[in-house]
Design an enzyme around this catalytic site. Structure first.
Site, PDB file in Angstrom:
ATOM      1  N   SER A  28       3.361  30.941   9.727  1.00 46.28           N
ATOM      2  CA  SER A  28       4.119  29.797   9.223  1.00 46.28           C
ATOM      3  C   SER A  28       3.253  28.548   9.312  1.00 46.28           C
ATOM      4  O   SER A  28       2.336  28.471  10.142  1.00 46.28           O
ATOM      5  CB  SER A  28       5.385  29.586  10.056  1.00 46.28           C
ATOM      6  OG  SER A  28       5.995  28.339   9.792  1.00 46.28           O
ATOM      7  N   TYR A  50       7.767  28.271  19.137  1.00 50.08           N
ATOM      8  CA  TYR A  50       7.645  28.863  17.802  1.00 50.08           C
ATOM      9  C   TYR A  50       6.255  28.602  17.230  1.00 50.08           C
ATOM     10  O   TYR A  50       5.612  29.514  16.697  1.00 50.08           O
ATOM     11  CB  TYR A  50       8.717  28.278  16.887  1.00 50.08           C
ATOM     12  CG  TYR A  50       8.615  28.724  15.440  1.00 50.08           C
ATOM     13  CD1 TYR A  50       8.861  30.051  15.090  1.00 50.08           C
ATOM     14  CD2 TYR A  50       8.296  27.813  14.441  1.00 50.08           C
ATOM     15  CE1 TYR A  50       8.777  30.458  13.763  1.00 50.08           C
ATOM     16  CE2 TYR A  50       8.204  28.221  13.113  1.00 50.08           C
ATOM     17  CZ  TYR A  50       8.440  29.536  12.777  1.00 50.08           C
ATOM     18  OH  TYR A  50       8.348  29.939  11.457  1.00 50.08           O
TER      19      TYR A  50
END
Length: 319
Positions: A159, A184
């Site tokens: 990501s 994350y």
């Protein structure tokens, strides 16, 4: 061919769909494995690969849910796998290897985002464990099947969130304070670094690896976010409808991972980070969340992460 981190002019872009990047590509006789391949981007990835002729195995923590989601897609097969449980990973891999089949495409798609603090496995932070360590163990357990293909590709769904955090070597497991977005971000950096080192050691065995940013898409990945948060971010409006015009549809979001897994333009290449169905450029500067940050494709960092992951999981002896 060069493996430089630069665009190659693929002919596709941010609005291309998984079906479009597969047009003209026949995957008949190939076996693909897609973790999380029964929800969100994973489901669209499974659908596109199966429609192109591949037999797709979908390992799932909830096999019954996966069976229901894949009911209308021929050429799919469900297995039981919990990436947070190394015993489950070992069991799944052993059962698969017992079938004697090789793997042509492995897409590490499953993951979590901005989850509350949780410890899994051997006390590991959940993002790092599920997004990275589980896939690290899975790929290494399945190494014989990947090598047997003679031309396998392993694709890690990372990501642009990797921009928010390099590896936190002094506190990888967030034992001195938890931040869900940094957790994350570190996990997504780990996804990119994993592909860098996997490609470095796998190329001689015919295993090439890529990572990617799929784009911003509304999927079940946002399940840990409150609606008010997503309204504040500008992602949705007060009624829950998509508000950000730059968000992709799930079919568009699945395109880059499908492209990275199948495009003949990437033959002979590996260890690269992709976005919008092309190889990404190195990020121009800190603060601009496009391209890939240098810390995420650093070979030394990648080797260090591999060694750490090897020690934590006890799965790989490859360096």
């Amino acid at each position: 061919m060069t493996t430089s981190q630069h665009k190659i002019g693929s002919g596709f872009g941010a609005r291309s769909t998984a079906e479009e990047v597969l047009r003209g590509i026949d995957l008949s006789g190939e076996l693909a494995l897609v973790t999380g391949g029964y929800s969100g981007l994973g489901l669209e990835t499974t659908r596109a690969l199966a429609n192109a002729g591949a037999h797709v195995i979908v390992p799932a923590r909830r096999p019954a849910d996966a069976e229901a989601a894949l009911a209308g897609i021929p050429g799919t097969e469900v297995g039981e796998l919990d990436l947070a449980d190394l015993t489950s990973v070992e069991t799944f891999a052993r059962h698969f290897l017992d079938t004697g089949r090789s793997i042509d495409l492995l897409i590490a798609n499953a993951g979590i985002m901005a989850a509350p603090e949780r410890r899994v496995g051997r006390g590991w932070e959940s993002h790092f464990a599920i997004c990275h360590l589980g896939h690290f163990a899975l790929v290494n357990r399945l190494w014989p099947a990947l090598a047997a293909s003679g031309g396998a590709r392993v694709v890690s769904v990372a990501s642009s969130g990797h921009h928010s955090s390099p590896m936190r070597w002094d506190d990888v497991q967030f034992e001195r304070g938890y931040d869900r977005w940094l957790a994350y971000g570190q996990a997504k950096t780990a996804n990119v670094l994993f592909s860098v080192h996997l490609d470095a050691i796998g190329a001689e065995h015919g295993i090439r690896a890529f990572s990617l940013h799929p784009g911003a898409i509304l999927t079940p990945l946002q399940r840990h976010l409150r609606q008010e948060e997503m309204v504040e971010f500008g992602w949705i409006d007060e009624r829950g409808a998509q508000a950000d015009p730059d968000f992709k549809s799930p079919r568009q979001g699945a395109a880059t991972q499908v492209w990275a897994a199948t495009s003949p333009r990437l033959d002979g290449m590996g260890g690269l980070y992709c976005e919008d169905c092309d190889i990404a450029e190195i990020a121009p500067e800190e603060g601009e969340w496009v391209g890939v940050r240098p810390f995420a494709i650093d070979a030394g960092e990648a080797a260090r992460l591999w060694e750490l992951s090897d020690g934590l999981t006890g799965v790989s002896s490859r360096t």
